[in-house]
Design a protein around this motif. Structure first.
Motif, PDB file in Angstrom:
ATOM      1  N   ARG A  71     -18.833 -57.296 -41.313  1.00 51.43           N
ATOM      2  CA  ARG A  71     -20.217 -57.802 -41.306  1.00 51.43           C
ATOM      3  C   ARG A  71     -20.391 -59.022 -42.191  1.00 51.43           C
ATOM      4  N   ILE A  72     -19.677 -59.096 -43.300  1.00 49.98           N
ATOM      5  CA  ILE A  72     -19.900 -60.211 -44.213  1.00 49.98           C
ATOM      6  C   ILE A  72     -19.263 -61.516 -43.726  1.00 49.98           C
ATOM      7  N   LYS A  73     -18.481 -61.450 -42.650  1.00 47.02           N
ATOM      8  CA  LYS A  73     -17.871 -62.674 -42.135  1.00 47.02           C
ATOM      9  C   LYS A  73     -18.914 -63.642 -41.600  1.00 47.02           C
ATOM     10  N   PHE A 101     -24.064 -59.320 -51.372  1.00 48.15           N
ATOM     11  CA  PHE A 101     -24.005 -58.169 -50.470  1.00 48.15           C
ATOM     12  C   PHE A 101     -23.924 -56.848 -51.251  1.00 48.15           C
ATOM     13  N   ALA A 102     -24.478 -55.809 -50.635  1.00 49.87           N
ATOM     14  CA  ALA A 102     -24.401 -54.474 -51.226  1.00 49.87           C
ATOM     15  C   ALA A 102     -24.352 -53.420 -50.136  1.00 49.87           C
ATOM     16  N   ALA A 103     -23.742 -52.295 -50.481  1.00 49.98           N
ATOM     17  CA  ALA A 103     -23.766 -51.083 -49.659  1.00 49.98           C
ATOM     18  C   ALA A 103     -24.385 -49.991 -50.518  1.00 49.98           C
ATOM     19  N   ILE A 223     -25.282 -52.026 -45.616  1.00 50.65           N
ATOM     20  CA  ILE A 223     -24.899 -50.654 -45.284  1.00 50.65           C
ATOM     21  C   ILE A 223     -25.800 -49.686 -46.032  1.00 50.65           C
ATOM     22  N   LEU A 224     -26.308 -48.692 -45.320  1.00 52.14           N
ATOM     23  CA  LEU A 224     -26.935 -47.520 -45.915  1.00 52.14           C
ATOM     24  C   LEU A 224     -26.143 -46.299 -45.479  1.00 52.14           C
ATOM     25  N   GLY A 225     -25.801 -45.435 -46.422  1.00 52.11           N
ATOM     26  CA  GLY A 225     -25.059 -44.221 -46.088  1.00 52.11           C
ATOM     27  C   GLY A 225     -25.691 -43.009 -46.733  1.00 52.11           C
ATOM     28  N   ASP A 260     -24.405 -46.263 -37.101  1.00 51.19           N
ATOM     29  CA  ASP A 260     -23.043 -46.826 -37.078  1.00 51.19           C
ATOM     30  C   ASP A 260     -23.041 -48.350 -36.978  1.00 51.19           C
ATOM     31  N   LYS A 261     -24.206 -48.954 -37.159  1.00 46.33           N
ATOM     32  CA  LYS A 261     -24.322 -50.422 -37.177  1.00 46.33           C
ATOM     33  C   LYS A 261     -25.147 -50.825 -38.388  1.00 46.33           C
ATOM     34  N   GLY A 262     -24.793 -50.268 -39.507  1.00 41.32           N
ATOM     35  CA  GLY A 262     -25.511 -50.491 -40.760  1.00 41.32           C
ATOM     36  C   GLY A 262     -26.007 -49.205 -41.378  1.00 41.32           C
TER      37      GLY A 262
END
Length: 292
Positions: A71-73, A101-103, A223-225, A260-262
């Motif tokens: 994603r960061i590309k 960026f962060a997850a 990203i959120l998990g 599955d897309k973030g």
């Protein structure tokens, strides 16, 4: 945490009596046949002990790492944190700008498995106890383990320049204990107020929305998990939200574009809001069947 149940094995003992016409000294009851040791509930067996769960969790962590590196590309325009006032069914997102960026992850049953506390609750046959959990937050370091693949996942994200942040409903009063627990599990350093956000950091209580907004004001969250829908939006936990509407919200077109897309969800059959579901919530009445 929600209530936990443990299956108990009953001991059955019988006693043979002597014939009535024979006067005898009553014999001691026969020794009970040792019963099979009580087992954890099926949900606990599955999540913490089965290779099926280990494989599923490791695969989720691998997808997260792959997604983050990919994603960061191309710098995204928006984060995956809903903007204030936006709903899952009509999403708008916090803009990224040039933020780093962060997850962002929940901690319990997302980064770590709370083996020590879960076994205690289960073996004692008690539900969630806030006083016990408070002690666990303070002293559980070394008794919780990193979930399968989580160490590799956070290592890959950090190596790619993505900050790994925990947003958990552990309490701010026990911040040091949670920092110690995450470190002891091999997940590296988390610092309260910077990469560790806790219940009590704001006025939101158990809702994580305000904490997510605070993080998104400083980071481009890609990203959120989590293991609960509330790890993505408090809308899923709205009071008196009917089970059918909650299901529709989580599986509708808008939310499905994010899974599955973030947004990444981990399996957790041990506790969650779904514990209150009734028969007709889980099994539609028009699908009832009886053998003839």
């Amino acid at each position: 945490m929600r209530s936990l149940a443990i299956a108990a094995t009953l001991l059955l003992a019988g006693c043979a009596s002597a014939p009535a016409e024979v006067a005898t000294v009553p014999a001691p009851p026969p020794a009970a046949v040792p019963a099979e040791a009580a087992k954890p509930s099926v949900a606990l067996q599955y999540l913490y002990g089965s290779p099926e769960a280990a494989v599923a969790v490791r695969a989720t962590n691998a997808r997260i790492a792959d997604y983050g590196v990919w994603r960061i590309k191309e710098r995204p325009k928006d984060s995956v944190v809903l903007a204030p006032g936006a709903g899952v069914d009509a999403p708008r997102f916090e803009p990224c700008g040039d933020k780093p960026f962060a997850a962002v992850f929940d901690a319990d049953e997302t980064l770590i498995w709370n083996l020590g506390a879960m076994r205690h609750f289960a073996e004692k046959g008690i539900g969630f106890d806030l006083k016990v959990w408070d002690q666990w937050e303070k002293t559980g370091a070394g008794k919780a383990i990193a979930m399968p693949g989580s160490v590799e996942m956070v290592t890959r994200l950090r190596a790619a320049g993505i900050a790994v942040i925990a947003n958990t409903n552990r309490t701010a009063a026990n911040a040091k204990g949670s920092e110690d627990t995450l470190r002891a599990a091999g997940l590296g350093e988390f610092k309260h107020g910077e990469t560790l956000f806790l219940m009590g950091d704001d006025s939101g209580g158990s809702s994580k929305d305000l904490r997510r907004a605070t993080i998104a004001s400083k980071y481009c969250v890609i990203i959120l998990g989590g293991d609960q829908l509330g790890d993505f939006s408090q809308q899923f936990n709205a009071k008196d939200l009917p089970a059918a509407q909650r299901m529709a919200l989580a599986t509708g077109v808008a939310a499905s574009a994010l899974w599955d897309k973030g947004w990444f969800l981990f399996p957790n059959p041990v506790y969650g809001p779904w514990e209150k579901l009734g028969w007709d919530d889980a099994f539609p009445s028009d699908k009832q069947w009886e053998p003839k």
